[in-house]
Write a protein that holds these residues in place. Structure first.
Motif, short mmCIF file in Angstrom:
data_model
loop_
_atom_site.label_atom_id
_atom_site.label_comp_id
_atom_site.label_asym_id
_atom_site.label_seq_id
_atom_site.Cartn_x
_atom_site.Cartn_y
_atom_site.Cartn_z
N SER A 173 -8.21 -6.61 -0.35
CA SER A 173 -8.22 -5.45 0.52
C SER A 173 -8.57 -4.15 -0.20
O SER A 173 -8.87 -3.17 0.46
CB SER A 173 -6.84 -5.30 1.16
N SER A 174 -8.58 -4.14 -1.54
CA SER A 174 -8.83 -2.89 -2.28
C SER A 174 -10.34 -2.67 -2.46
O SER A 174 -10.77 -2.26 -3.54
CB SER A 174 -8.14 -2.92 -3.64
N GLY A 175 -11.14 -2.93 -1.43
CA GLY A 175 -12.59 -2.87 -1.58
C GLY A 175 -13.11 -1.47 -1.87
O GLY A 175 -14.11 -1.31 -2.58
N GLY A 176 -12.46 -0.44 -1.35
CA GLY A 176 -12.90 0.93 -1.62
C GLY A 176 -12.71 1.30 -3.08
O GLY A 176 -13.59 1.91 -3.69
N SER A 177 -11.58 0.90 -3.65
CA SER A 177 -11.32 1.18 -5.07
C SER A 177 -12.34 0.45 -5.94
O SER A 177 -12.87 0.99 -6.92
CB SER A 177 -9.90 0.77 -5.45
N LYS A 194 -8.88 9.26 -1.97
CA LYS A 194 -8.25 8.05 -1.45
C LYS A 194 -9.33 7.08 -0.98
O LYS A 194 -10.28 7.48 -0.29
CB LYS A 194 -7.32 8.41 -0.28
N THR A 195 -9.16 5.79 -1.32
CA THR A 195 -10.22 4.83 -1.06
C THR A 195 -9.94 3.91 0.13
O THR A 195 -8.79 3.61 0.46
CB THR A 195 -10.47 3.94 -2.30
N ASN A 196 -11.04 3.46 0.70
CA ASN A 196 -10.99 2.61 1.90
C ASN A 196 -10.36 1.24 1.58
O ASN A 196 -10.38 0.80 0.42
CB ASN A 196 -12.41 2.41 2.44
N MET A 197 -9.86 0.60 2.59
CA MET A 197 -9.12 -0.65 2.40
C MET A 197 -9.04 -1.38 3.73
O MET A 197 -9.17 -0.78 4.79
CB MET A 197 -7.70 -0.34 1.90
N ASP A 198 -8.79 -2.69 3.67
CA ASP A 198 -8.43 -3.41 4.88
C ASP A 198 -7.14 -2.81 5.42
O ASP A 198 -6.23 -2.48 4.66
CB ASP A 198 -8.21 -4.90 4.57
N GLU A 199 -7.07 -2.70 6.73
CA GLU A 199 -5.93 -2.06 7.37
C GLU A 199 -4.60 -2.64 6.85
O GLU A 199 -4.39 -3.86 6.89
CB GLU A 199 -6.02 -2.25 8.90
N PHE A 200 -3.74 -1.77 6.36
CA PHE A 200 -2.45 -2.15 5.78
C PHE A 200 -2.59 -3.27 4.74
O PHE A 200 -1.70 -4.08 4.55
CB PHE A 200 -1.42 -2.52 6.86
N ALA A 201 -3.75 -3.29 4.07
CA ALA A 201 -4.02 -4.23 2.96
C ALA A 201 -4.17 -5.68 3.40
O ALA A 201 -4.03 -6.58 2.59
CB ALA A 201 -2.97 -4.09 1.85
N MET A 202 -4.45 -5.88 4.69
CA MET A 202 -4.57 -7.25 5.20
C MET A 202 -6.04 -7.61 5.37
O MET A 202 -6.68 -7.25 6.36
CB MET A 202 -3.85 -7.36 6.54
N GLY A 203 -6.56 -8.34 4.38
CA GLY A 203 -7.95 -8.77 4.46
C GLY A 203 -8.53 -9.03 3.10
O GLY A 203 -7.91 -8.69 2.08
N SER A 204 -9.70 -9.65 3.08
CA SER A 204 -10.35 -10.00 1.82
C SER A 204 -11.79 -9.51 1.78
O SER A 204 -12.60 -10.03 1.01
CB SER A 204 -10.33 -11.53 1.66
#
Lengths: 98, 527
Positions: B179-183, B146-156
């Motif tokens: 927000s899908s920066g980890g992926s 599972k990859t990192n992300m802005d909390e609840f997908a809120m962010g750029s």
């Protein structure tokens, strides 16, 4: 529009967010700036423009009312912070009588 | 450590890996092990036990991208072994069987943690699979973690994760987008050939642009949202990250389907994404959106975009300037609609059914204390915007007006697609920026999404693919990826990919990170 600290506290209460005074002080100007930017939406659309809430006009569909496999109560309750008698446990909601 | 890595496997496309496995040249287990090995070397996870956990904020290393929050190593190896057994037994397997991939931590997977990058869900193990996760399993794709992300997908920028920032493999001092920066970092850093992200206002396309990848937001409703923890339900859509257009096509094909468990799943069938993929762009009309260029777009981004138009012209496409008159207001509408839906969706995190609880004497105090402790600053900000925009006396001025703007934008797109086949723009106004550069200015961060939100509001398919490299402002000699956005009419994802495929062939972009502070193929970082 500028939001006052009291207005921020009112919205926080609606949102069930216990904000600190520092957070209120930080959020008031931030929210004012963001909402000020967002106010651009006010002037463009004529009264007769229909609002869109979804990219497709979907209609509801029905399925047969049949029992299907589902998660067990134990599976669902396994992630809960507090459980009593196979139920989610919460603090008192209704105040005690005088 | 580096010597044991298998760059031949970790650099390969999903299509090449699948071909090698089908030909018996390499096993699914070897492919999975090669990627797990590279994750262990490059990403700084604690490679112990059945589920490897990531370091969290405070313990992070500036030389690690921190793409993964959890690596499901044991399950991945078991799945790979099972695929190898079934292949040996002659069982028919799907076209991507045995290919590993990374899953954004906003999609549930039974038995693995789902945090959405939030303290609110720390330690929660969902009891069910998202439909996307189930489809991946049915296609015999192997989830690495599972990859990192802005909390609840809120962010750029993926700086809003409660578990620390993800870094860009092209320059570890810069953001990977969000927000899908980890992926994005997982695929760009060669930790996985494919990844799933989710896109609400650009959260697949913008990180794809900033990390030199192909990333697509399918037509809204064509990939199920069941098990995708909701941010803004009328906009959220899962989609693929890949290093080639062909791989993105294959992954989107694997996950798209009507799903009775998602009330917004469209019953229509999307045309076969691969059928006309290689037909080229000769004779197609490609519209350049007048409003999505100029002010606010970096000169380096604009130069790469102009070169992209020349490339498309050379391929035989006709470039036409078109107008989306309402697009400039799209961002304002988006930043009312998405927070409004978020304030409603995130009401479920109340300390009762899952995740965190902070005890207090009454239920309301418990709710408020739990949410105060569990949500980070950006999530609180969005909940506040949305709650205000929906509150009595303000609804008409904010939410209703924004919903009307949405109608106007959809009409703009419809008119534009009467004139042209697809539309193009730069994906992001900037190349990857430095960590912390916009962290204190929420509105500046929101402006990253100016070119991606119009397609989100209209529900149309849109992707980003690499168009070239550009110098970052203030960093002479830097060379960072720039993305070209391609937007197509509703349910015409096939046309979007057809243009992308032709453009990719003519561009010859090398997805291997290079330049100062880039992660190299041996896992070392250049100075």
């Amino acid at each position: 529009m500028a939001l006052s600290p009291d207005e921020v506290r009112h919205v926080a209460r609606l949102a069930r967010l216990a904000l600190t005074d520092d957070e209120v002080a930080e959020l008031a100007p931030q929210l004012s700036t963001i909402l000020g930017y967002a106010e651009q939406v006010g002037d463009l659309a004529a009264d007769d423009v229909e609002p869109t809430t979804h990219p497709f006009a979907l209609t509801d569909v029905m399925r047969p009312d049949e029992a299907r496999p589902s998660l067990t109560a134990a599976q669902v309750l396994a992630g809960a912070p507090a459980v009593e008698q196979d139920r989610f446990a919460v603090p008192r909601i209704v105040a005690e009588e005088g | 450590m580096a010597a044991t890595q298998r760059p031949d496997l970790t650099q390969a496309s999903a299509a090449d890996l699948a071909g090698s496995m089908a030909a018996g040249e390499v096993s699914a287990r070897e492919v999975v092990d090669a990627h797990l090995e590279r994750i262990a070397v490059v990403d700084g996870v604690d490679a112990q036990g059945p589920v490897w956990s990531a370091k969290t904020a405070g313990r992070l290393d500036a030389d690690e991208p921190h793409a993964f929050l959890a690596v499901t190593a044991e399950a991945a190896r078991d799945h790979a072994d099972d695929i190898d057994r079934r292949r040996a037994a002659g069982e028919h397997l799907g076209p991507l069987a045995g290919v590993p991939l990374a899953l954004k931590d906003v999609l549930t997977m039974r038995g693995a943690p789902t945090t959405c990058g939030s303290r609110m869900l720390e330690g929660w193990i969902p009891p069910y699979d998202a439909t996307v996760t189930r489809k991946l399993r049915e296609a015999d794709l192997v989830v690495l973690g599972k990859t990192n992300m802005d909390e609840f997908a809120m962010g750029s920028s993926t700086e809003n994760s409660a578990f620390g920032d993800t870094r860009n493999p092209w320059d570890l001092d810069r953001v990977p987008g969000g927000s899908s920066g980890g992926s994005a970092a997982a695929v760009a850093g060669m930790l996985a050939p494919l990844a799933i992200g989710t896109d609400t206002g650009g959260s697949i396309r913008q990180p794809a642009a900033l990390t030199g990848l192909v990333g697509a937001k399918p037509t809204y409703g064509t990939v199920s949202r069941y098990g995708l923890v909701a941010f803004a339900s009328s906009l959220d859509q899962a989609g693929p990250f890949a290093r080639t257009v062909g791989d993105a096509v294959a992954l989107q094909t694997a996950i798209q389907a009507h799903d009775p468990r998602d009330s917004t799943s469209v019953p229509d069938v999307v045309p076969d994404l691969g059928l006309h993929l290689q037909d080229g762009v000769a004779g197609l009309k490609i519209g350049v959106v007048r409003e999505l260029q100029g002010e606010g777009f970096e000169p380096g981004v604009e130069a790469v975009f102009q070169a992209s138009l020349e490339r498309l012209t050379a391929l035989g496409a006709e470039i036409v300037e078109v107008s989306l008159p309402t697009a400039p207001v799209g961002l304002a509408a988006y930043y009312l609609i998405a927070p409004s839906e978020a304030s409603s969706n995130l009401a479920r995190f109340d300390g009762v059914r899952y995740g965190l609880r902070v005890d207090a004497p009454t239920a309301e105090e418990m709710n408020a204390a739990t949410r105060a402790a569990g949500f980070g600053a950006e999530v609180k900000r969005r909940i506040m915007i949305g709650t205000h925009a929906l509150s009595s006396g303000y609804y008409d001025a904010y939410y209703l007006q924004a919903s009307k703007i949405r109608t106007l934008i959809a009409n703009d797109f419809r008119a534009a697609f009467d004139q042209v086949d697809v539309l193009v723009s730069p994906t992001s106004p900037t190349v990857a920026f430095n960590l912390g550069a916009k962290a204190d200015d929420p509105l500046a961060m929101y402006l990253n999404d100016v070119a991606t939100v119009p397609a989100s509001l209209a529900g149309i398919p849109a992707l980003s693919l690499p168009a070239g490299l550009a110098e970052a402002p203030g960093a002479p000699g830097s060379a960072l990826p720039v993305g070209l956005q391609i937007m197509a009419p509703l349910l015409r994802d096939d046309l979007m990919y057809r243009v992308a495929w032709a453009f990719e062939q003519a561009t010859g972009f090398d997805p291997r990170p290079s330049g100062p502070r880039a992660i190299h193929l041996d896992g070392e970082v250049s100075p």
